[in-house]
Design a protein around this motif. Structure first.
Motif, PDB file in Angstrom:
ATOM      1  N   THR A  56     -47.279 -21.210  31.588  1.00 35.56           N
ATOM      2  CA  THR A  56     -46.396 -20.913  32.789  1.00 35.56           C
ATOM      3  C   THR A  56     -47.049 -20.351  33.953  1.00 35.56           C
ATOM      4  OG1 THR A  56     -45.308 -19.104  32.013  1.00 35.56           O
ATOM      5  CG2 THR A  56     -44.254 -21.233  31.367  1.00 35.56           C
ATOM      6  N   SER A 113     -48.790 -19.598  37.418  1.00 35.20           N
ATOM      7  CA  SER A 113     -48.919 -20.359  38.406  1.00 35.20           C
ATOM      8  C   SER A 113     -50.580 -20.838  38.717  1.00 35.20           C
ATOM      9  CB  SER A 113     -48.662 -19.644  39.926  1.00 35.20           C
ATOM     10  OG  SER A 113     -49.093 -20.277  40.827  1.00 35.20           O
ATOM     11  N   GLY A 158     -51.562 -23.671  40.487  1.00 35.44           N
ATOM     12  CA  GLY A 158     -51.538 -24.453  41.601  1.00 35.44           C
ATOM     13  C   GLY A 158     -52.291 -23.684  42.881  1.00 35.44           C
ATOM     14  N   ALA A 178     -46.389 -31.675  39.970  1.00 38.61           N
ATOM     15  CA  ALA A 178     -45.729 -30.398  39.569  1.00 38.61           C
ATOM     16  C   ALA A 178     -47.007 -29.437  39.348  1.00 38.61           C
ATOM     17  CB  ALA A 178     -45.020 -30.506  38.195  1.00 38.61           C
ATOM     18  N   GLU A 179     -48.011 -29.925  38.642  1.00 37.99           N
ATOM     19  CA  GLU A 179     -49.131 -28.868  38.478  1.00 37.99           C
ATOM     20  C   GLU A 179     -49.780 -28.473  39.860  1.00 37.99           C
ATOM     21  OE1 GLU A 179     -53.528 -28.277  36.425  1.00 37.99           O
ATOM     22  OE2 GLU A 179     -52.179 -30.095  35.736  1.00 37.99           O
ATOM     23  N   THR A 193     -48.303 -28.289  42.724  1.00 36.67           N
ATOM     24  CA  THR A 193     -47.199 -27.403  43.719  1.00 36.67           C
ATOM     25  C   THR A 193     -46.770 -26.216  43.038  1.00 36.67           C
ATOM     26  OG1 THR A 193     -45.318 -28.860  42.813  1.00 36.67           O
ATOM     27  CG2 THR A 193     -46.556 -29.459  44.850  1.00 36.67           C
ATOM     28  N   SER A 194     -47.427 -25.766  41.926  1.00 35.62           N
ATOM     29  CA  SER A 194     -46.790 -24.871  41.013  1.00 35.62           C
ATOM     30  C   SER A 194     -46.910 -23.360  41.879  1.00 35.62           C
ATOM     31  CB  SER A 194     -47.711 -24.510  39.716  1.00 35.62           C
ATOM     32  OG  SER A 194     -48.959 -24.161  40.014  1.00 35.62           O
ATOM     33  N   SER A 195     -47.484 -23.440  42.986  1.00 35.99           N
ATOM     34  CA  SER A 195     -47.625 -22.099  43.661  1.00 35.99           C
ATOM     35  C   SER A 195     -46.628 -22.196  44.807  1.00 35.99           C
ATOM     36  CB  SER A 195     -48.984 -21.786  43.967  1.00 35.99           C
ATOM     37  OG  SER A 195     -49.861 -21.427  43.063  1.00 35.99           O
ATOM     38  N   ARG A 207     -40.441 -25.746  43.359  1.00 39.66           N
ATOM     39  CA  ARG A 207     -39.983 -26.824  42.606  1.00 39.66           C
ATOM     40  C   ARG A 207     -39.712 -28.122  43.308  1.00 39.66           C
ATOM     41  NH1 ARG A 207     -38.010 -25.872  37.404  1.00 39.66           N
ATOM     42  NH2 ARG A 207     -36.364 -27.081  38.078  1.00 39.66           N
TER      43      ARG A 207
END
Length: 223
Positions: free
Chosen positions: A35, A37, A39, A143-144, A146-148, A151
């Protein structure tokens, strides 16, 4: 807890197995790893976009300092008002032959999306993907990436998908199909995809969802 469980006379002694505690610790570390971050930050995304632009001129033999100056000049390769109007739909597909500036146009749109993200709370998350980079489902790659940033389910995304013709035809079709679902799944989501003419993009054109850039002459392309 581990210390108490291994101490004779402790209330936890023989009640909690030390081996299970070690197992729990390992499981929690794995959850954190997955989980965490991964990105890029918005600053890194901006520099990636500039680097892609710079590379396009550098491969033509332009001196690095000139290529960088062009890359950081947002007016070079920027979309006209007519093109922006034609792109003003949830999903738009740009088709053009090589050398017509479609990839540069995508990066200029990406850079504008980055500015919107910085200046407006709740703006869509900017995402640039090469079609050949997407191994699984498109939304998982987003999703990966933009993880930083946030959502996608809450903020939506401004997705720019390049190089569709470089993916296998079945893969290009699958990516386009999923791209059409995204605006219905996530709020404020828009998709601009680009590629050289292939049958899958011609099918998009038949539905009136493509923006065809004019083919440039050799002199125009060089200029």
């Amino acid at each position: 807890v581990r210390e108490e469980a291994s101490t004779e006379g402790s209330p936890l002694n023989n009640l909690v197995e030390v081996s299970k505690l070690y197992g729990l610790e390992g499981a929690l570390q794995e959850v954190l790893r997955r989980t965490a971050s991964r990105g890029a930050t918005v600053g890194e995304l901006e520099h990636e976009s500039w680097a892609r632009c710079k590379r396009r001129w550098a491969v033509l033999g332009m001196p690095p300092e000139d290529a960088e100056a062009l890359a950081k000049n947002p007016t070079v390769g920027a979309p006209s008002s007519e093109v922006l109007q034609r792109l003003g739909r949830p999903v738009a597909v740009i088709t053009a032959v090589a050398g017509s500036g479609k990839s540069l146009l995508l990066d200029r749109l990406m850079q504008r999306a980055i500015v919107r993200y910085r200046e407006n709370d709740g703006a869509p998350l900017p995402v640039f993907l090469e079609a050949t980079e997407v191994q699984g489902r498109l939304r998982e790659a987003i999703a990966e990436r933009t993880s930083s940033l946030g959502r996608p389910q809450e903020h939506g995304v401004a997705l720019f998908l390049d190089g569709l013709e470089e993916a296998e035809r079945a893969r290009a079709r699958a990516l386009l199909d999923e791209a059409h679902y995204l605006p219905d799944m996530w709020p404020k989501t828009t998709v601009v995809a680009a590629g050289r003419p292939i049958q899958e993009l011609e099918e998009e054109s038949e539905r009136g969802e493509t923006v065809e850039l004019p083919e440039l002459s050799e002199q125009e392309s060089e200029a």
